[in-house]
Write a protein that holds these residues in place. Structure first.
Motif, mmCIF file in Angstrom:
data_model
loop_
_atom_site.group_PDB
_atom_site.id
_atom_site.type_symbol
_atom_site.label_atom_id
_atom_site.label_comp_id
_atom_site.label_asym_id
_atom_site.label_seq_id
_atom_site.Cartn_x
_atom_site.Cartn_y
_atom_site.Cartn_z
ATOM 1 N N ILE A 1 0.852 -1.194 0.000
ATOM 2 C CA ILE A 1 0.000 0.000 0.000
ATOM 3 C C ILE A 1 0.886 1.242 0.000
ATOM 4 O O ILE A 1 1.821 1.349 0.796
ATOM 5 C CB ILE A 1 -0.933 0.025 1.229
ATOM 6 C CG1 ILE A 1 -1.857 -1.194 1.224
ATOM 7 C CG2 ILE A 1 -1.752 1.307 1.254
ATOM 8 C CD1 ILE A 1 -2.709 -1.318 2.473
ATOM 9 N N LEU A 2 0.563 2.179 -0.882
ATOM 10 C CA LEU A 2 1.307 3.428 -0.974
ATOM 11 C C LEU A 2 0.367 4.590 -0.679
ATOM 12 O O LEU A 2 -0.728 4.681 -1.242
ATOM 13 C CB LEU A 2 1.897 3.595 -2.379
ATOM 14 C CG LEU A 2 2.683 4.893 -2.631
ATOM 15 C CD1 LEU A 2 4.007 4.873 -1.872
ATOM 16 C CD2 LEU A 2 2.929 5.086 -4.131
ATOM 17 N N VAL A 3 0.802 5.483 0.209
ATOM 18 C CA VAL A 3 0.064 6.711 0.503
ATOM 19 C C VAL A 3 0.844 7.875 -0.084
ATOM 20 O O VAL A 3 1.998 8.103 0.287
ATOM 21 C CB VAL A 3 -0.127 6.923 2.018
ATOM 22 C CG1 VAL A 3 -0.887 8.213 2.281
ATOM 23 C CG2 VAL A 3 -0.856 5.728 2.640
ATOM 24 N N ILE A 4 0.213 8.599 -1.007
ATOM 25 C CA ILE A 4 0.851 9.762 -1.633
ATOM 26 C C ILE A 4 0.325 11.012 -0.940
ATOM 27 O O ILE A 4 -0.853 11.348 -1.044
ATOM 28 C CB ILE A 4 0.549 9.826 -3.138
ATOM 29 C CG1 ILE A 4 1.050 8.560 -3.836
ATOM 30 C CG2 ILE A 4 1.193 11.058 -3.755
ATOM 31 C CD1 ILE A 4 0.655 8.476 -5.300
ATOM 32 N N ASN A 5 1.212 11.683 -0.233
ATOM 33 C CA ASN A 5 0.806 12.826 0.586
ATOM 34 C C ASN A 5 1.760 13.992 0.344
ATOM 35 O O ASN A 5 2.484 14.425 1.233
ATOM 36 C CB ASN A 5 0.789 12.411 2.063
ATOM 37 C CG ASN A 5 0.340 13.541 2.967
ATOM 38 O OD1 ASN A 5 -0.525 14.319 2.615
ATOM 39 N ND2 ASN A 5 0.956 13.636 4.135
ATOM 40 N N ILE A 6 1.773 14.474 -0.894
ATOM 41 C CA ILE A 6 2.639 15.609 -1.237
ATOM 42 C C ILE A 6 1.785 16.683 -1.917
ATOM 43 O O ILE A 6 1.690 16.729 -3.138
ATOM 44 C CB ILE A 6 3.818 15.192 -2.130
ATOM 45 C CG1 ILE A 6 3.336 14.364 -3.329
ATOM 46 C CG2 ILE A 6 4.837 14.405 -1.338
ATOM 47 C CD1 ILE A 6 4.405 14.203 -4.396
ATOM 48 N N PRO A 7 1.158 17.544 -1.143
ATOM 49 C CA PRO A 7 0.297 18.574 -1.733
ATOM 50 C C PRO A 7 1.100 19.548 -2.570
ATOM 51 O O PRO A 7 2.294 19.759 -2.337
ATOM 52 C CB PRO A 7 -0.304 19.264 -0.505
ATOM 53 C CG PRO A 7 0.685 19.018 0.589
ATOM 54 C CD PRO A 7 1.256 17.653 0.320
ATOM 55 N N PRO A 8 0.469 20.140 -3.577
ATOM 56 C CA PRO A 8 1.184 21.131 -4.398
ATOM 57 C C PRO A 8 1.535 22.360 -3.589
ATOM 58 O O PRO A 8 0.747 22.826 -2.776
ATOM 59 C CB PRO A 8 0.173 21.472 -5.508
ATOM 60 C CG PRO A 8 -1.164 21.124 -4.929
ATOM 61 C CD PRO A 8 -0.933 19.972 -4.011
ATOM 62 N N ARG A 9 2.733 22.865 -3.807
ATOM 63 C CA ARG A 9 3.165 24.098 -3.127
ATOM 64 C C ARG A 9 2.961 25.258 -4.100
ATOM 65 O O ARG A 9 3.918 25.810 -4.650
ATOM 66 C CB ARG A 9 4.624 23.977 -2.692
ATOM 67 C CG ARG A 9 4.845 22.816 -1.727
ATOM 68 C CD ARG A 9 6.281 22.762 -1.228
ATOM 69 N NE ARG A 9 6.504 21.641 -0.337
ATOM 70 C CZ ARG A 9 6.218 21.619 0.944
ATOM 71 N NH1 ARG A 9 5.673 22.684 1.501
ATOM 72 N NH2 ARG A 9 6.456 20.557 1.682
ATOM 73 N N SER A 10 1.712 25.604 -4.297
ATOM 74 C CA SER A 10 1.358 26.556 -5.345
ATOM 75 C C SER A 10 1.929 27.949 -5.103
ATOM 76 O O SER A 10 2.074 28.732 -6.036
ATOM 77 C CB SER A 10 -0.167 26.635 -5.490
ATOM 78 O OG SER A 10 -0.768 26.972 -4.261
ATOM 79 N N ARG A 11 2.265 28.262 -3.862
ATOM 80 C CA ARG A 11 2.786 29.601 -3.584
ATOM 81 C C ARG A 11 4.247 29.748 -3.987
ATOM 82 O O ARG A 11 4.736 30.853 -4.182
ATOM 83 C CB ARG A 11 2.631 29.925 -2.096
ATOM 84 C CG ARG A 11 1.172 30.030 -1.643
ATOM 85 C CD ARG A 11 1.089 30.358 -0.169
ATOM 86 N NE ARG A 11 -0.287 30.417 0.294
ATOM 87 C CZ ARG A 11 -0.645 30.634 1.550
ATOM 88 N NH1 ARG A 11 0.282 30.830 2.473
ATOM 89 N NH2 ARG A 11 -1.923 30.661 1.895
ATOM 90 N N SER A 12 4.951 28.621 -4.096
ATOM 91 C CA SER A 12 6.381 28.705 -4.379
ATOM 92 C C SER A 12 6.771 28.094 -5.715
ATOM 93 O O SER A 12 7.798 28.457 -6.281
ATOM 94 C CB SER A 12 7.175 28.024 -3.251
ATOM 95 O OG SER A 12 6.762 26.676 -3.099
ATOM 96 N N VAL A 13 5.978 27.140 -6.212
ATOM 97 C CA VAL A 13 6.288 26.514 -7.497
ATOM 98 C C VAL A 13 5.010 26.429 -8.323
ATOM 99 O O VAL A 13 3.905 26.516 -7.800
ATOM 100 C CB VAL A 13 6.899 25.100 -7.316
ATOM 101 C CG1 VAL A 13 8.237 25.178 -6.630
ATOM 102 C CG2 VAL A 13 5.958 24.196 -6.527
ATOM 103 N N SER A 14 5.186 26.239 -9.607
ATOM 104 C CA SER A 14 4.025 26.235 -10.492
ATOM 105 C C SER A 14 3.266 24.920 -10.402
ATOM 106 O O SER A 14 3.795 23.900 -9.969
ATOM 107 C CB SER A 14 4.480 26.449 -11.935
ATOM 108 O OG SER A 14 5.140 25.290 -12.420
ATOM 109 N N GLY A 15 2.012 24.960 -10.841
ATOM 110 C CA GLY A 15 1.216 23.742 -10.890
ATOM 111 C C GLY A 15 1.812 22.721 -11.830
ATOM 112 O O GLY A 15 1.712 21.512 -11.592
ATOM 113 N N ASP A 16 2.466 23.187 -12.896
ATOM 114 C CA ASP A 16 3.081 22.262 -13.854
ATOM 115 C C ASP A 16 4.167 21.430 -13.187
ATOM 116 O O ASP A 16 4.330 20.248 -13.501
ATOM 117 C CB ASP A 16 3.671 23.033 -15.037
ATOM 118 C CG ASP A 16 2.598 23.615 -15.941
ATOM 119 O OD1 ASP A 16 1.450 23.135 -15.885
ATOM 120 O OD2 ASP A 16 2.905 24.559 -16.699
#
Length: 276
Positions: free
Chosen positions: A69-84
């Motif tokens: 089982i893998l839990v992916i818990n890395i939210p986007p850091r939209s304030r510092s890096v782009s969504g891309d």
């Protein structure tokens, strides 16, 4: 005993790792910081330094992908890096999952994916979301990247505002003017978030989408006022005039139908601490 990997031993990932260990699972997680790696091992948490830059880098990080089982818990850091950049990270992760023997994945997402429109009824997991109405296209696209054309079981968890402990809503509005206070919140307490992820694993709640939001939606001004009173914070200097406009509420009822119970159903009861 199940081998579980957690990509991102952060604010939720670390409490989740400790909870799963307590339940008897073999847990390994990742951190991008060498300093935090030392602290995690001192706390008895098995960790590997792993970073998506956006390509994977680190030492022996392949072990993270030898789990069931893998839990992916890395939210986007939209304030510092782009969504891309975030989407490239997810693409690399998806590629590594496809090349592994991982059977089940939890993808931690956000209620920000729902439309921004306020309305009478709460948004639920059956809401039809596409690129024309999503409130956050990066989150919407990341869910698609993980879910499309897969050969593993997947559950997506959309958390509301992750609040509690050192994340204090009233701290961010202390002394400010013209604060919106008459809308209702979609919050979840930190340990309830981790407990919910562990519950999904324990109960085998796969191939589902769940909102992680406490069932009581307190008024923002009440949350801010209670923070100020209990923690000695300066309250907002003024609030916006109340209006008859509708709220943007997110329902967290679906997970409760599985028997899950929130330890902190009311945001006015969330524990906080000014100590970091």
């Amino acid at each position: 005993m199940t081998k579980i990997s957690i990509i991102g031993l952060g604010w939720i990932g670390l409490p989740l790792a400790k909870l799963l260990q307590k339940e008897g699972h073999a847990v390994i997680g990742s951190t991008t910081s060498s300093e935090k790696l030392v602290r995690l091992k001192e706390e008895g948490v098995n960790a590997i330094q792993f970073e998506l830059a956006p390509f994977p880098q680190g030492r022996a990080f392949q072990e993270l992908f030898t789990c069931e089982i893998l839990v992916i818990n890395i939210p986007p850091r939209s304030r510092s890096v782009s969504g891309d950049f975030y989407l490239e990270q997810i693409k690399f992760l998806r590629s590594m999952i496809d090349q592994s023997a991982i059977k089940k994945v939890i993808f931690v997402s956000s209620t920000g994916v729902y439309p921004k429109e306020n309305r009478e009824e709460a948004y639920t997991e059956i809401e039809a979301i596409d690129k024309t109405n999503s409130g956050n296209l990066t989150i919407y696209k990341s869910e698609l990247l993980v879910s499309e054309n897969r050969n593993f079981e997947l559950t997506i968890v959309r958390f509301g505002g992750l609040i509690g402990d050192d994340r204090i809503p009233g701290k961010y509005v202390a002394g400010k003017e013209n604060i919106p206070g008459h809308t209702r919140v979609n919050f979840i307490y930190r340990t309830d978030a981790g407990k919910m992820l562990a519950w999904i694993i324990e109960k085998n709640l796969w191939n589902e989408t769940y909102n992680g939001v406490a069932p009581i939606h307190s008024l923002r001004k009440d949350v801010y006022g209670k923070n100020a009173h209990e923690l000695g914070l300066e309250p907002p200097k003024s609030y916006q005039n109340s209006s008859d406009s509708k709220d943007r509420l997110i329902s967290g009822d679906k997970i409760r139908t599985t028997g899950f119970e929130f330890d902190f159903p009311n945001p006015l009861d969330f524990p906080y601490s000014l100590e970091t």
